[in-house]
Design an enzyme around this catalytic site. Structure first.
Site, PDB file in Angstrom:
ATOM      1  N   LYS A   1       5.327 -18.959  24.963  1.00 40.33           N
ATOM      2  CA  LYS A   1       6.165 -17.772  24.733  1.00 40.33           C
ATOM      3  C   LYS A   1       6.849 -17.443  26.065  1.00 40.33           C
ATOM      4  O   LYS A   1       6.339 -17.782  27.131  1.00 40.33           O
ATOM      5  CB  LYS A   1       5.302 -16.578  24.330  1.00 40.33           C
ATOM      6  CG  LYS A   1       4.515 -16.795  23.038  1.00 40.33           C
ATOM      7  CD  LYS A   1       5.261 -16.292  21.836  1.00 40.33           C
ATOM      8  CE  LYS A   1       4.445 -16.443  20.566  1.00 40.33           C
ATOM      9  NZ  LYS A   1       5.281 -16.568  19.375  1.00 40.33           N
TER      10      LYS A   1
ATOM     11  N   LYS B   1      11.087 -27.233   7.501  1.00 40.29           N
ATOM     12  CA  LYS B   1      12.335 -27.274   8.280  1.00 40.29           C
ATOM     13  C   LYS B   1      13.083 -28.573   7.985  1.00 40.29           C
ATOM     14  O   LYS B   1      12.480 -29.651   7.941  1.00 40.29           O
ATOM     15  CB  LYS B   1      12.027 -27.186   9.780  1.00 40.29           C
ATOM     16  CG  LYS B   1      11.518 -25.809  10.202  1.00 40.29           C
ATOM     17  CD  LYS B   1      11.347 -25.712  11.695  1.00 40.29           C
ATOM     18  CE  LYS B   1      10.608 -24.449  12.086  1.00 40.29           C
ATOM     19  NZ  LYS B   1      11.414 -23.264  12.245  1.00 40.29           N
TER      20      LYS B   1
ATOM     21  N   HIS C   1       1.440 -26.223  13.791  1.00 36.47           N
ATOM     22  CA  HIS C   1       2.787 -26.788  13.725  1.00 36.47           C
ATOM     23  C   HIS C   1       2.964 -28.055  14.572  1.00 36.47           C
ATOM     24  O   HIS C   1       3.522 -29.038  14.114  1.00 36.47           O
ATOM     25  CB  HIS C   1       3.816 -25.757  14.192  1.00 36.47           C
ATOM     26  CG  HIS C   1       3.702 -24.432  13.491  1.00 36.47           C
ATOM     27  ND1 HIS C   1       3.439 -24.317  12.154  1.00 36.47           N
ATOM     28  CD2 HIS C   1       3.826 -23.161  13.947  1.00 36.47           C
ATOM     29  CE1 HIS C   1       3.418 -23.032  11.815  1.00 36.47           C
ATOM     30  NE2 HIS C   1       3.637 -22.317  12.889  1.00 36.47           N
TER      31      HIS C   1
ATOM     32  N   LYS D   1      -1.000 -19.381   7.406  1.00 34.48           N
ATOM     33  CA  LYS D   1      -1.903 -19.722   8.484  1.00 34.48           C
ATOM     34  C   LYS D   1      -2.298 -18.451   9.244  1.00 34.48           C
ATOM     35  O   LYS D   1      -1.593 -17.467   9.097  1.00 34.48           O
ATOM     36  CB  LYS D   1      -1.270 -20.738   9.418  1.00 34.48           C
ATOM     37  CG  LYS D   1      -0.045 -20.201  10.204  1.00 34.48           C
ATOM     38  CD  LYS D   1       0.273 -21.088  11.352  1.00 34.48           C
ATOM     39  CE  LYS D   1      -0.002 -20.434  12.663  1.00 34.48           C
ATOM     40  NZ  LYS D   1       0.934 -19.400  13.076  1.00 34.48           N
TER      41      LYS D   1
ATOM     42  N   HIS E   1       4.924 -23.636   7.836  1.00 32.15           N
ATOM     43  CA  HIS E   1       6.361 -23.555   7.544  1.00 32.15           C
ATOM     44  C   HIS E   1       7.170 -24.598   8.298  1.00 32.15           C
ATOM     45  O   HIS E   1       8.302 -24.885   7.948  1.00 32.15           O
ATOM     46  CB  HIS E   1       6.888 -22.128   7.753  1.00 32.15           C
ATOM     47  CG  HIS E   1       7.125 -21.754   9.182  1.00 32.15           C
ATOM     48  ND1 HIS E   1       6.128 -21.328  10.010  1.00 32.15           N
ATOM     49  CD2 HIS E   1       8.245 -21.754   9.940  1.00 32.15           C
ATOM     50  CE1 HIS E   1       6.617 -21.062  11.209  1.00 32.15           C
ATOM     51  NE2 HIS E   1       7.914 -21.318  11.187  1.00 32.15           N
TER      52      HIS E   1
ATOM     53  N   ASP F   1      -2.196 -20.559  17.518  1.00 33.08           N
ATOM     54  CA  ASP F   1      -0.980 -20.061  16.869  1.00 33.08           C
ATOM     55  C   ASP F   1       0.032 -21.177  16.614  1.00 33.08           C
ATOM     56  O   ASP F   1       0.717 -21.181  15.596  1.00 33.08           O
ATOM     57  CB  ASP F   1      -0.350 -18.977  17.769  1.00 33.08           C
ATOM     58  CG  ASP F   1       0.820 -18.290  17.105  1.00 33.08           C
ATOM     59  OD1 ASP F   1       0.641 -17.831  15.962  1.00 33.08           O
ATOM     60  OD2 ASP F   1       1.907 -18.211  17.720  1.00 33.08           O
TER      61      ASP F   1
ATOM     62  N   GLU G   1       9.636 -20.809  23.296  1.00 29.69           N
ATOM     63  CA  GLU G   1      10.294 -19.590  22.801  1.00 29.69           C
ATOM     64  C   GLU G   1      10.643 -18.729  23.994  1.00 29.69           C
ATOM     65  O   GLU G   1       9.847 -18.659  24.931  1.00 29.69           O
ATOM     66  CB  GLU G   1       9.330 -18.787  21.905  1.00 29.69           C
ATOM     67  CG  GLU G   1       9.042 -19.456  20.598  1.00 29.69           C
ATOM     68  CD  GLU G   1       8.064 -18.644  19.744  1.00 29.69           C
ATOM     69  OE1 GLU G   1       8.082 -17.406  19.800  1.00 29.69           O
ATOM     70  OE2 GLU G   1       7.272 -19.276  19.027  1.00 29.69           O
TER      71      GLU G   1
ATOM     72  N   ARG H   1       0.820  -1.209   0.000  1.00 26.80           N
ATOM     73  CA  ARG H   1       0.000   0.000   0.000  1.00 26.80           C
ATOM     74  C   ARG H   1       0.861   1.270   0.000  1.00 26.80           C
ATOM     75  O   ARG H   1       0.423   2.328  -0.394  1.00 26.80           O
ATOM     76  CB  ARG H   1      -0.857  -0.008   1.264  1.00 26.80           C
ATOM     77  CG  ARG H   1      -2.169   0.719   1.079  1.00 26.80           C
ATOM     78  CD  ARG H   1      -3.031   0.607   2.279  1.00 26.80           C
ATOM     79  NE  ARG H   1      -2.740  -0.610   3.038  1.00 26.80           N
ATOM     80  CZ  ARG H   1      -3.512  -1.076   4.002  1.00 26.80           C
ATOM     81  NH1 ARG H   1      -4.608  -0.476   4.306  1.00 26.80           N
ATOM     82  NH2 ARG H   1      -3.189  -2.160   4.668  1.00 26.80           N
TER      83      ARG H   1
HETATM   84  C1  BG6 Z   1       4.486 -18.843  13.712  1.00 28.39           C
HETATM   85  C2  BG6 Z   1       3.750 -18.301  14.908  1.00 28.39           C
HETATM   86  O1  BG6 Z   1       3.638 -19.575  12.894  1.00 28.39           O
HETATM   87  O2  BG6 Z   1       5.542 -19.666  14.149  1.00 28.39           O
HETATM   88  C3  BG6 Z   1       4.699 -17.541  15.818  1.00 28.39           C
HETATM   89  O3  BG6 Z   1       2.710 -17.442  14.467  1.00 28.39           O
HETATM   90  C4  BG6 Z   1       5.870 -18.407  16.200  1.00 28.39           C
HETATM   91  O4  BG6 Z   1       4.038 -17.075  16.982  1.00 28.39           O
HETATM   92  C5  BG6 Z   1       6.505 -19.000  14.957  1.00 28.39           C
HETATM   93  O5  BG6 Z   1       6.801 -17.618  16.897  1.00 28.39           O
HETATM   94  C6  BG6 Z   1       7.584 -19.995  15.322  1.00 28.39           C
HETATM   95  O6  BG6 Z   1       8.263 -20.347  14.161  1.00 28.39           O
HETATM   96  P1  BG6 Z   1       9.802 -20.648  14.192  1.00 28.39           P
HETATM   97  O7  BG6 Z   1      10.126 -21.098  12.815  1.00 28.39           O
HETATM   98  O8  BG6 Z   1      10.495 -19.394  14.603  1.00 28.39           O
HETATM   99  O9  BG6 Z   1       9.971 -21.722  15.219  1.00 28.39           O
END
Ligand code: BG6
Length: 497
Positions: free
Chosen positions: A340, A182, A240, A148, A178, A235, A216, A46
């Site tokens: 987190k 990995k 994942h 996602k 994603h 999330d 994390e 934008r």
């Molecule tokens: C994302 C989440 O899909 O994956 C994030 O929305 C998260 O909250 C992240 O931190 C973690 O991915 P990675 O590859 O850093 O482990």
């Protein structure tokens, strides 16, 4: 696999994902000569920028990401691929002018649209692209990559799917998770299906339980608005971690192609015992971080983060116990947890084997007989370790735990980001590492009762100090006294933190 040129159109190109993952991913692919010749990358944003400003932006973001000056010849080649299309997603004009731009001969007719935008915009963007006939595959393929979360729960995921189906076939849709890109996650399949030695042990007869952890130490940074409406279950767990679980638990597919692989993953998801609302508290636990310290630095609690309502009960930690009702896994609990602001950033799969049937060494100095564990470190350390008990050298019968180590990546080998793999798979038309809709549906079916119960209990949420391993009460999910959250990749004798 083809190497035809393609045009990648990125919606949300000035956002976080594109800056941190997509543009660096494309750059690396170009550096390794993996991008087909004449491929172009069109950023849709934008901001009132032109191509020159966008190129300067990309240079800065790459320098920030890689911490220094770029290889000028690679950047020069890369920058020739980059274009900027200014437009507002809500404005019809954005799509018609995009169609005009893309009709220029310098752009390949094979086009991948990457929706790195908020989930509320997915349906509308697809409808608008369809209206200007950008999704019609008359002169080349058209593929759409969708980030996602795919929906907010089962019902909204089905509604979104209905909207997309009107304009796209399933073959055109690339739902990205994603984690599947990995390297170590793909190595789970290689570890299981390229080695005959483990298969006889990979079942309820030898395995006591399995844990999947994604921790994390970061907080929610500037994503408060999104995160508060999602929470850790949506999330991370629904997507994942459930995906990791399917790879650990699935049967060998009949072939390593997209459909066969996904058929087996869906079977696992469908075999997971549903959690009735009345049993949610026995199967799931949530928590929210309070203030604390990470690496010696004081950090605020979740409620003090930007854009978080002061009475929010959104979970930043979620754990659940799942049972798979099939011949291989019946009776083996799978414990999944994510959080987190935990003690450290680490993702791993820990497989705990049963104790030997007889305590053969009773009456000797052998006091701590650890069970065998297989540890699959996903990140930051990418490793496979098999822990065993062995005798210590010397006259006495004493033992210790040692581990056989099969490192995935040597320190001097380049780290390949998950997005690089996946961006390339889209060009090659390989959907193996993307989610089919029935996977998404099944995953929502598993977590929906938990989310609904938590949504109805909005007055209280347990907290944990930032920098810890999460709320200690989550222990109550364990089936047996001797089970504990495994938090280290090195041999451990009992619970920590
Ligand atoms: C994302 C989440 O899909 O994956 C994030 O929305 C998260 O909250 C992240 O931190 C973690 O991915 P990675 O590859 O850093 O482990």
């Amino acid at each position: 696999m083809t190497n035809e040129s393609c045009t990648y159109v990125i919606f949300g190109a000035t956002g976080n994902l594109a800056r941190i993952k997509l543009m660096p991913g494309f750059y690396h692919l170009d550096m390794e000569n993996k991008l087909p010749e004449c491929s172009r990358i069109v950023a849709v944003g934008r901001r009132p920028w032109d191509r020159a400003v966008w190129l300067a932006e990309v240079r800065t973001l790459l320098e920030e990401k890689f911490g220094g000056a770029l290889d000028e010849s690679v950047f020069q080649r890369f920058s020739e691929r980059l274009f900027y299309h200014r437009g507002d997603l809500d404005d019809e004009q954005c799509y018609s002018s995009l169609a005009t731009t893309l009709s220029d001969a310098q752009f390949s007719r094979n086009i991948a649209f990457y929706l790195a935008i908020g989930p509320d915009d997915f349906g509308h963007v697809i409808e608008s692209l369809s209206k200007v006939e950008l999704l019609a595959q008359e002169y080349g393929w058209r593929r759409v990559v969708i980030e996602k979360p795919f929906g907010y729960d089962l019902e909204s995921a089905q509604a979104l799917q209905k909207r997309l189906e009107r304009h796209l076939t399933e073959e055109q849709i690339y739902r990205i998770d994603h984690y599947l890109g990995k390297g170590m996650v793909q190595n789970v399949l290689v570890f299981r299906f390229a080695n005959v030695m483990l298969e006889p042990l990979w079942n309820r007869n030898y395995i006591d339980h399995i844990q999947i952890t994604h921790a994390e130490n970061l907080g929610i940074s500037s994503r408060g608005e999104y995160y508060d409406s999602a929470g850790a279950m949506r999330d991370m767990l629904q997507s994942h971690l459930l995906q990791l679980m399917t790879l650990v638990a699935m049967e060998p597919p009949v072939a390593m192609d997209a459909e066969a692989l996904r058929d087996e993953k869906v079977k696992v998801l469908k075999s997971i015992r549903p959690i009735p609302k009345s049993a949610v508290h026995a199967h799931a636990f949530r928590g929210q971080y309070g203030k604390g310290s990470i690496n010696g630095q004081k950090v605020p609690g979740y409620l003090e983060e930007a854009n978080i309502p002061t009475d929010s009960t959104t979970e930043t930690y979620a754990a659940m116990k799942l049972m798979i009702d099939n011949w291989r896994w019946r009776g083996v609990p799978f414990y999944l947890r994510t959080g987190k602001r935990m003690a450290m950033g680490q993702s791993c799969i820990s497989i705990c084997f049963r104790h030997p049937p007889l305590q053969f060494f009773r009456g000797t100095h052998v006091s701590c007989m650890n069970p065998n564990w297989v540890i699959l470190g996903i990140q930051p350390e990418e490793c496979i370790r098999i822990e065993m008990t062995v005798k210590q050298a010397g006259l006495e019968m004493r033992t210790h735990t040692t581990s056989l180590d099969a490192s995935f990546r040597q320190p001097d080998q380049r780290f390949v980001d998950a997005y690089e793999n996946l961006l390339l798979d889209v060009i090659h038309g390989d959907r193996s590492l993307f989610l089919r809709f029935d996977e998404v549906e099944s995953a929502w079916r598993i977590v929906d009762p938990i989310l609904q119960t938590w949504a109805s209990e909005r007055d209280y949420i347990p907290t944990y100090p930032a920098g810890s391993w999460g709320p200690a009460e989550s222990r109550r999910l364990f089936e047996k006294e001797d089970q504990f959250w495994r938090s280290s990749l090195l041999p451990e004798c009992g619970p920590v933190g």
